[in-house]
Motif scaffolding. Structure first.
Motif, PDB file in Angstrom:
ATOM      1  N   VAL A  74       0.713  -1.117   0.001  1.00 18.16           N
ATOM      2  CA  VAL A  74      -0.214   0.208   0.085  1.00 18.16           C
ATOM      3  C   VAL A  74       0.953   1.395  -0.135  1.00 18.16           C
ATOM      4  CG1 VAL A  74      -2.052   1.376   1.103  1.00 18.16           C
ATOM      5  CG2 VAL A  74      -2.196  -0.765   0.875  1.00 18.16           C
ATOM      6  N   GLY A  75       1.976   0.981   0.958  1.00 19.01           N
ATOM      7  CA  GLY A  75       2.744   2.440   0.884  1.00 19.01           C
ATOM      8  C   GLY A  75       3.111   3.150  -0.365  1.00 19.01           C
ATOM      9  N   GLN A  76       3.592   1.664  -1.252  1.00 20.74           N
ATOM     10  CA  GLN A  76       4.001   1.721  -2.818  1.00 20.74           C
ATOM     11  C   GLN A  76       2.792   2.459  -3.603  1.00 20.74           C
ATOM     12  OE1 GLN A  76       7.165   1.269  -4.212  1.00 20.74           O
ATOM     13  NE2 GLN A  76       6.707   2.085  -6.166  1.00 20.74           N
ATOM     14  N   MET A  77       2.051   1.862  -3.264  1.00 18.48           N
ATOM     15  CA  MET A  77       0.688   2.874  -3.882  1.00 18.48           C
ATOM     16  C   MET A  77       0.325   4.082  -3.745  1.00 18.48           C
ATOM     17  SD  MET A  77      -1.803  -0.400  -4.938  1.00 18.48           S
ATOM     18  CE  MET A  77      -2.336  -0.619  -3.309  1.00 18.48           C
ATOM     19  N   GLN A 115       7.736   6.921   0.976  1.00 18.75           N
ATOM     20  CA  GLN A 115       8.252   7.030   0.330  1.00 18.75           C
ATOM     21  C   GLN A 115       9.468   6.425  -0.443  1.00 18.75           C
ATOM     22  OE1 GLN A 115       9.988  10.458   3.137  1.00 18.75           O
ATOM     23  NE2 GLN A 115       7.491  11.820   3.508  1.00 18.75           N
ATOM     24  N   PRO A 116      10.222   6.994  -0.990  1.00 19.34           N
ATOM     25  CA  PRO A 116      11.364   5.806  -1.245  1.00 19.34           C
ATOM     26  C   PRO A 116      12.382   5.113   0.074  1.00 19.34           C
ATOM     27  CG  PRO A 116      11.142   7.565  -2.890  1.00 19.34           C
ATOM     28  CD  PRO A 116      10.211   8.409  -1.561  1.00 19.34           C
ATOM     29  N   LEU A 119      10.094   2.970   2.823  1.00 22.58           N
ATOM     30  CA  LEU A 119      10.323   2.392   1.676  1.00 22.58           C
ATOM     31  C   LEU A 119      11.446   1.100   1.517  1.00 22.58           C
ATOM     32  CD1 LEU A 119       7.610   2.868  -1.191  1.00 22.58           C
ATOM     33  CD2 LEU A 119       6.736   1.823   1.325  1.00 22.58           C
ATOM     34  N   GLN A 120      12.442   1.827   1.985  1.00 18.93           N
ATOM     35  CA  GLN A 120      13.276   0.538   1.856  1.00 18.93           C
ATOM     36  C   GLN A 120      13.589   0.245   3.067  1.00 18.93           C
ATOM     37  OE1 GLN A 120      16.621   2.919  -0.107  1.00 18.93           O
ATOM     38  NE2 GLN A 120      15.368   3.945  -1.396  1.00 18.93           N
ATOM     39  N   TRP A 121      13.617   1.066   4.013  1.00 20.29           N
ATOM     40  CA  TRP A 121      13.497   0.328   5.665  1.00 20.29           C
ATOM     41  C   TRP A 121      12.830  -0.281   6.220  1.00 20.29           C
ATOM     42  CZ3 TRP A 121      10.412   0.639  10.122  1.00 20.29           C
ATOM     43  CH2 TRP A 121      11.369   0.120  11.294  1.00 20.29           C
ATOM     44  N   LEU A 122      11.078  -0.098   5.541  1.00 19.25           N
ATOM     45  CA  LEU A 122      10.366  -1.021   6.049  1.00 19.25           C
ATOM     46  C   LEU A 122      10.814  -2.477   5.660  1.00 19.25           C
ATOM     47  CD1 LEU A 122       7.997  -1.420   7.862  1.00 19.25           C
ATOM     48  CD2 LEU A 122       6.336  -0.723   5.520  1.00 19.25           C
ATOM     49  N   ASP A 123      11.426  -2.630   3.722  1.00 20.01           N
ATOM     50  CA  ASP A 123      11.575  -3.518   2.931  1.00 20.01           C
ATOM     51  C   ASP A 123      12.175  -4.804   3.703  1.00 20.01           C
ATOM     52  OD1 ASP A 123      11.286  -5.668   0.599  1.00 20.01           O
ATOM     53  OD2 ASP A 123      11.003  -4.098  -0.426  1.00 20.01           O
ATOM     54  N   ARG A 124      13.671  -3.874   4.433  1.00 18.28           N
ATOM     55  CA  ARG A 124      14.580  -5.024   4.943  1.00 18.28           C
ATOM     56  C   ARG A 124      14.226  -5.489   6.786  1.00 18.28           C
ATOM     57  NH1 ARG A 124      17.627  -0.065   3.732  1.00 18.28           N
ATOM     58  NH2 ARG A 124      17.687   1.118   5.275  1.00 18.28           N
ATOM     59  N   ARG A 125      13.817  -4.331   7.311  1.00 15.09           N
ATOM     60  CA  ARG A 125      12.410  -5.162   8.448  1.00 15.09           C
ATOM     61  C   ARG A 125      11.653  -7.241   8.239  1.00 15.09           C
ATOM     62  NH1 ARG A 125      15.616  -1.465   8.809  1.00 15.09           N
ATOM     63  NH2 ARG A 125      16.724  -2.900   9.336  1.00 15.09           N
ATOM     64  N   HIS A 126      11.283  -6.088   6.656  1.00 13.62           N
ATOM     65  CA  HIS A 126      10.341  -7.384   6.195  1.00 13.62           C
ATOM     66  C   HIS A 126      11.207  -8.642   5.938  1.00 13.62           C
ATOM     67  CE1 HIS A 126       8.199  -9.420   2.848  1.00 13.62           C
ATOM     68  NE2 HIS A 126       7.785  -9.820   3.690  1.00 13.62           N
ATOM     69  N   CYS A 127      12.017  -8.821   5.027  1.00 12.74           N
ATOM     70  CA  CYS A 127      12.981  -9.078   5.241  1.00 12.74           C
ATOM     71  C   CYS A 127      13.791 -10.345   5.868  1.00 12.74           C
ATOM     72  CB  CYS A 127      13.849  -8.579   3.895  1.00 12.74           C
ATOM     73  SG  CYS A 127      13.477  -8.291   2.509  1.00 12.74           S
ATOM     74  N   ARG A 211      12.220   4.454 -11.961  1.00 11.15           N
ATOM     75  CA  ARG A 211      11.057   6.243 -11.875  1.00 11.15           C
ATOM     76  C   ARG A 211      10.754   5.314 -10.575  1.00 11.15           C
ATOM     77  NH1 ARG A 211       5.000   7.672 -14.616  1.00 11.15           N
ATOM     78  NH2 ARG A 211       4.296   8.799 -12.862  1.00 11.15           N
ATOM     79  N   PHE A 212       9.935   4.607 -10.963  1.00  8.81           N
ATOM     80  CA  PHE A 212       9.014   3.678  -9.441  1.00  8.81           C
ATOM     81  C   PHE A 212      10.148   3.376  -8.122  1.00  8.81           C
ATOM     82  CE2 PHE A 212       5.622   3.558 -12.891  1.00  8.81           C
ATOM     83  CZ  PHE A 212       4.747   4.819 -12.012  1.00  8.81           C
ATOM     84  N   TYR A 213      11.414   3.247  -8.324  1.00  9.38           N
ATOM     85  CA  TYR A 213      12.096   2.694  -7.539  1.00  9.38           C
ATOM     86  C   TYR A 213      13.404   3.081  -7.921  1.00  9.38           C
ATOM     87  CZ  TYR A 213       8.488  -1.671  -7.131  1.00  9.38           C
ATOM     88  OH  TYR A 213       7.373  -2.114  -6.682  1.00  9.38           O
ATOM     89  N   PRO A 214      13.326   3.712  -7.372  1.00 12.56           N
ATOM     90  CA  PRO A 214      15.003   4.971  -7.708  1.00 12.56           C
ATOM     91  C   PRO A 214      15.660   4.405  -7.133  1.00 12.56           C
ATOM     92  CG  PRO A 214      13.716   6.321  -6.158  1.00 12.56           C
ATOM     93  CD  PRO A 214      12.442   5.110  -6.598  1.00 12.56           C
ATOM     94  N   GLU A 215      15.510   3.552  -6.020  1.00 11.95           N
ATOM     95  CA  GLU A 215      16.870   2.824  -5.301  1.00 11.95           C
ATOM     96  C   GLU A 215      17.797   2.014  -6.190  1.00 11.95           C
ATOM     97  OE1 GLU A 215      13.155   0.073  -4.146  1.00 11.95           O
ATOM     98  OE2 GLU A 215      13.956   2.001  -4.293  1.00 11.95           O
ATOM     99  N   ILE A 216      16.699   1.224  -7.569  1.00 10.67           N
ATOM    100  CA  ILE A 216      17.644   0.534  -7.807  1.00 10.67           C
ATOM    101  C   ILE A 216      18.801   0.890  -9.125  1.00 10.67           C
ATOM    102  CG2 ILE A 216      17.269  -1.516  -9.934  1.00 10.67           C
ATOM    103  CD1 ILE A 216      14.296  -2.102  -8.758  1.00 10.67           C
ATOM    104  N   ASP A 217      20.002   0.692  -9.643  1.00  8.22           N
ATOM    105  CA  ASP A 217      21.580   0.912 -10.071  1.00  8.22           C
ATOM    106  C   ASP A 217      20.801   0.638 -11.185  1.00  8.22           C
ATOM    107  OD1 ASP A 217      23.093   1.972 -11.789  1.00  8.22           O
ATOM    108  OD2 ASP A 217      24.498   0.446 -10.721  1.00  8.22           O
ATOM    109  N   GLY A 218      20.419   1.487 -12.700  1.00 10.20           N
ATOM    110  CA  GLY A 218      20.248   1.166 -14.386  1.00 10.20           C
ATOM    111  C   GLY A 218      20.560  -0.282 -15.054  1.00 10.20           C
ATOM    112  N   ALA A 219      22.546  -0.093 -14.327  1.00 11.22           N
ATOM    113  CA  ALA A 219      22.572  -0.765 -15.037  1.00 11.22           C
ATOM    114  C   ALA A 219      22.234  -2.240 -14.561  1.00 11.22           C
ATOM    115  CB  ALA A 219      24.367  -0.729 -14.334  1.00 11.22           C
ATOM    116  N   ARG A 220      21.477  -2.357 -13.770  1.00  9.42           N
ATOM    117  CA  ARG A 220      21.094  -3.825 -13.902  1.00  9.42           C
ATOM    118  C   ARG A 220      19.858  -4.159 -13.712  1.00  9.42           C
ATOM    119  NH1 ARG A 220      23.445  -6.737  -8.901  1.00  9.42           N
ATOM    120  NH2 ARG A 220      25.636  -5.617  -8.490  1.00  9.42           N
TER     121      ARG A 220
END
Length: 465
Positions: A74-77, A115-116, A119-127, A211-220
């Motif tokens: 939901v946060g991503q949306m 916020q990106p 969301l990344q912080w929460l993603d790490r908690r989930h993982c 655009r929706f995942y600014p943390e991702i490296d474009g080279a990947r």
């Protein structure tokens, strides 16, 4: 190259198993398929390619894990804030009280994480929560024993791929996921696991992902196309032979109504009926005779809502997709080779396709088959509370179809008749626009994705990228 293919659902079987990918992967080395296919169906899929098959480990979600994952979704949306995401967040939660409570809690919590960085912080908690599960331990042991060079996932959203991805990350095995469909980044929730590489259809999808995942490296992020269209490169059956399959007349035009599922396209049966009424009136008759109508429901639609059409229009061809009915959800619907073969010839030999903002618009466009999109409601008030034209045809992924003019849009019964007549008279209308849509959304021609995918996985395995 030792490859692990994560196939968490039926559409993953369609894309990675029933197309050319698995044969090519086993030619390049050993391949282990981790799957969610019921045991009674495995032998049918494992025939041919020399891959090793093993079931995905069950990994039931605790209430806390589910709450974290749903809050991420939901946060991503909330942050991405696309048209379709806003509409989904406007709907009231339904179902049992536990589900409604979880949904309401997730929506409340998500306001603080939209916020990106959060969301990344929460993603790490989930993982971290998932990493403590027995399923991750199972995959650690499996991957230490099997020593894979690369792991590829057919779908970026199913929860049963999180554990193997986390185990691979801990062991330093690179992972990659295909982005499943052209609408998923703009209409669905968050990517479910921290993959190392992302395999997209086109440059447009690459731009959306970054655009929706600014943390991702474009080279990947790598443009490889989509394997779901690769079987279309092998459509060789003549029109005469194909029409024999369902008893049609190859000399007469064929209209194909492609249905959606009951929830997203509740008026499909009524729209198909209107098509049949128009055809029966004789208003579409031409030099090749009266058109024939083939209705193909969505594979997940076993509601029987089209059966009454056969009573009222005995000439209609109702062709239910040949997917094994292992359940009422897309995740457990299992495709067959026979259905893929039928579909790849259907899109070639149909004269005009008809649907409601469906991916089938792309399937037909790949073969320069014109499409009329139904864009009017039958019920009053409309099922979604606002006109179809203001609903699906404003979705971010489908707007290019409208803006390019790659299909015709019937906003009334009269317009449906007019647009069908135009395409039957001149199927070359809008051909350049259909090709524009294919170039924009698909990127790589059918038949070229699977070889490109295996080559890209080889580069990832060798750490060349």
């Amino acid at each position: 190259m030792r490859t692990v293919a994560l196939v968490p659902d039926g559409v993953g079987v369609r894309n990675l198993v029933l197309g050319p990918f698995l044969d090519l992967a086993t030619e390049a080395g050993e391949c282990l398929v981790l799957h969610a296919v019921p045991a009674s169906y495995v032998d049918e899929y494992r025939a041919g390619a020399s891959a090793i098959w093993s079931p995905l480990e069950p990994d039931p979600e605790s209430l806390l894990r589910r709450l974290l994952r749903n809050t991420l979704l939901v946060g991503q949306m909330r942050w991405a804030d696309t048209v379709s995401m806003r509409l989904k967040l406007q709907r009231r939660p339904t179902g049992r009280w536990r589900h409604r409570l979880l949904e309401h809690t997730s929506r409340l919590l998500s306001r603080g994480f939209a916020q990106p960085e959060r969301l990344q912080w929460l993603d790490r908690r989930h993982c971290n929560r998932v990493a403590a599960s027995g399923a991750v331990d199972h995959y650690r042991k499996l991957f230490r024993e099997w020593q894979p060079d690369v792991i590829v996932c057919s779908h970026h959203r199913p929860t049963n791929v999180i554990a193997p991805v986390l185990a691979a990350r801990e062991l330093g095995v690179p992972t990659a996921t295909l982005i499943f469909s052209w609408d998923n980044l703009t209409s669905k929730g968050r990517i479910v696991a921290p993959f190392d590489h992302y395999l997209v259809w086109s440059q447009r999808m690459r731009d959306e992902l970054l655009r929706f995942y600014p943390e991702i490296d474009g080279a990947r992020v790598h443009v490889v196309g989509t394997p779901q269209f690769d079987p279309y490169a092998r459509a060789t059956e003549t029109r005469e032979a194909f029409f024999q399959r369902f008893g049609g007349d190859p000399a007469r035009p064929l209209l194909c109504y492609s249905g959606g599922d009951v929830g997203t396209c509740p008026e499909d049966a009524e729209h198909a009926r209107i098509v049949l009424e128009i055809v029966s009136s004789g208003k579409l008759d031409g030099p090749r005779g009266r058109p024939q109508v083939l209705v193909r429901p969505a594979p997940v639609d076993t509601s029987g809502r089209y059966l009454s059409l056969q009573d009222d229009f005995p000439d209609v061809f109702l062709c239910q997709p040949e997917w094994a009915d292992a359940g009422a959800d897309w995740s457990v619907k299992l495709p067959t080779a026979a259905d893929i073969d039928f579909l790849r010839h259907l899109v070639v030999h149909t004269d005009v396709g008809i649907n409601l903002a469906s991916t089938m618009t792309l399937d037909f466009a790949l073969h320069d088959t014109p499409v009329v999109n139904v864009a009017f409601d039958v019920a009053d008030p409309p099922p979604f509370g606002r006109p179809l034209w203001e609903h699906y045809y404003r979705y971010d992924h489908y707007r290019p179809v409208v803006e390019i003019g790659a299909a015709r849009f019937a906003r009334s019964r009269a317009a449906l008749e007019t647009e069908l007549r135009r395409y039957l008279d001149d199927p070359s209308l809008d051909a350049e626009r259909r090709q524009q849509l294919v170039d924009l959304q698909v990127g790589i021609a059918p038949g070229q994705c699977s070889p490109r995918l295996v080559s890209k996985l080889s580069d990832i395995a060798s750490r060349a990228i």
